[in-house]
Motif scaffolding. Structure first.
Motif, PDB file in Angstrom:
ATOM      1  N   ARG A 122      24.547  49.996  47.576  1.00 62.62           N
ATOM      2  CA  ARG A 122      24.645  51.427  48.157  1.00 62.62           C
ATOM      3  C   ARG A 122      24.736  52.172  48.898  1.00 62.62           C
ATOM      4  NH1 ARG A 122      24.599  47.922  53.823  1.00 62.62           N
ATOM      5  NH2 ARG A 122      26.173  46.788  52.730  1.00 62.62           N
ATOM      6  N   GLU A 123      24.267  53.184  49.135  1.00 63.33           N
ATOM      7  CA  GLU A 123      26.031  54.725  49.556  1.00 63.33           C
ATOM      8  C   GLU A 123      26.390  54.130  50.152  1.00 63.33           C
ATOM      9  OE1 GLU A 123      26.827  56.776  47.626  1.00 63.33           O
ATOM     10  OE2 GLU A 123      25.338  56.615  45.987  1.00 63.33           O
ATOM     11  N   THR A 124      27.734  53.746  50.598  1.00 67.67           N
ATOM     12  CA  THR A 124      28.622  53.283  52.108  1.00 67.67           C
ATOM     13  C   THR A 124      29.999  54.293  51.796  1.00 67.67           C
ATOM     14  OG1 THR A 124      29.411  51.862  50.923  1.00 67.67           O
ATOM     15  CG2 THR A 124      27.778  51.810  52.365  1.00 67.67           C
ATOM     16  N   ARG A 125      30.487  54.084  52.771  1.00 67.60           N
ATOM     17  CA  ARG A 125      31.979  54.672  52.701  1.00 67.60           C
ATOM     18  C   ARG A 125      32.992  53.679  51.322  1.00 67.60           C
ATOM     19  NH1 ARG A 125      35.104  53.447  57.235  1.00 67.60           N
ATOM     20  NH2 ARG A 125      33.541  51.976  58.447  1.00 67.60           N
ATOM     21  N   ASN A 126      32.580  52.780  51.517  1.00 68.87           N
ATOM     22  CA  ASN A 126      32.666  51.836  51.121  1.00 68.87           C
ATOM     23  C   ASN A 126      32.962  51.842  49.396  1.00 68.87           C
ATOM     24  OD1 ASN A 126      34.304  50.843  53.198  1.00 68.87           O
ATOM     25  ND2 ASN A 126      33.131  49.056  53.522  1.00 68.87           N
TER      26      ASN A 126
END
Length: 174
Positions: A17-21
């Motif tokens: 998924r596109e996350t800041r992590n």
């Protein structure tokens, strides 16, 4: 000499998924894993160690914007890649590594994977191996209750075997 693998794997879909992590590019993870595996590393900690030891060299062709990923990252990402897409990209890379298969020996064989038995059956793979170049050209999982004979057409679809010298065991003589 093998061609640059990056274009072959560039179209793989990132399963995360596109996350800041999400700190490491899929291309970085795939290339580190390929390079380390080709150098004989066969576990995720060894792949991470390889990347740290060869970071300067890897940075010559990879951005590595957030450095070397820990061993858990490639383990998770590679494990979730769409297997057929990865296998197809790998097969195209291997096939383009050979200038042609004219009169080259290609061994077709099936093997049951050790330790893969679940619910009474084990995973069985068919492979096309260029013996002289020592390259795996294609690999195909034999479906459930099928046998090697029924898996051969699917194995040979992505590989142009015209004019190649094929070696196969006696099961295919039926």
């Amino acid at each position: 000499m093998l061609p640059n693998p990056q274009p072959y794997f560039a179209k793989l879909v990132d399963p995360r998924r596109e996350t800041r992590n999400k700190l490491h590019a899929l291309q970085d993870i795939v290339m580190i894993t390929l390079c380390a595996t080709l150098c004989g590393h066969d576990d995720w900690v060894g792949i991470e160690d390889f990347a740290h030891e060869n970071e300067a060299w890897l940075r010559e062709f990879l951005p590595l914007a957030n450095g070397i990923p820990s061993h858990d990252t490639p383990s998770d990402v590679i494990g979730r890649l769409e297997r057929k897409a990865f296998a197809d990209a790998f097969a195209r890379w291997m096939q383009d590594s050979l200038p042609g298969l004219d009169a080259r020996h290609i061994a077709l064989d099936g093997k049951t994977l050790r330790g893969s038995r679940q619910n009474g059956s084990a995973a069985h793979l068919m492979s096309a191996f260029a013996t002289e170049a020592r390259l795996m050209l294609a690999q195909h999982k034999v479906p459930g209750k099928a046998n090697e004979i029924t898996a051969l057409p699917d194995l040979m679809k992505p590989v142009d075997l015209r004019r190649a010298l094929i070696g196969i065991d006696t099961i295919s003589c039926q």
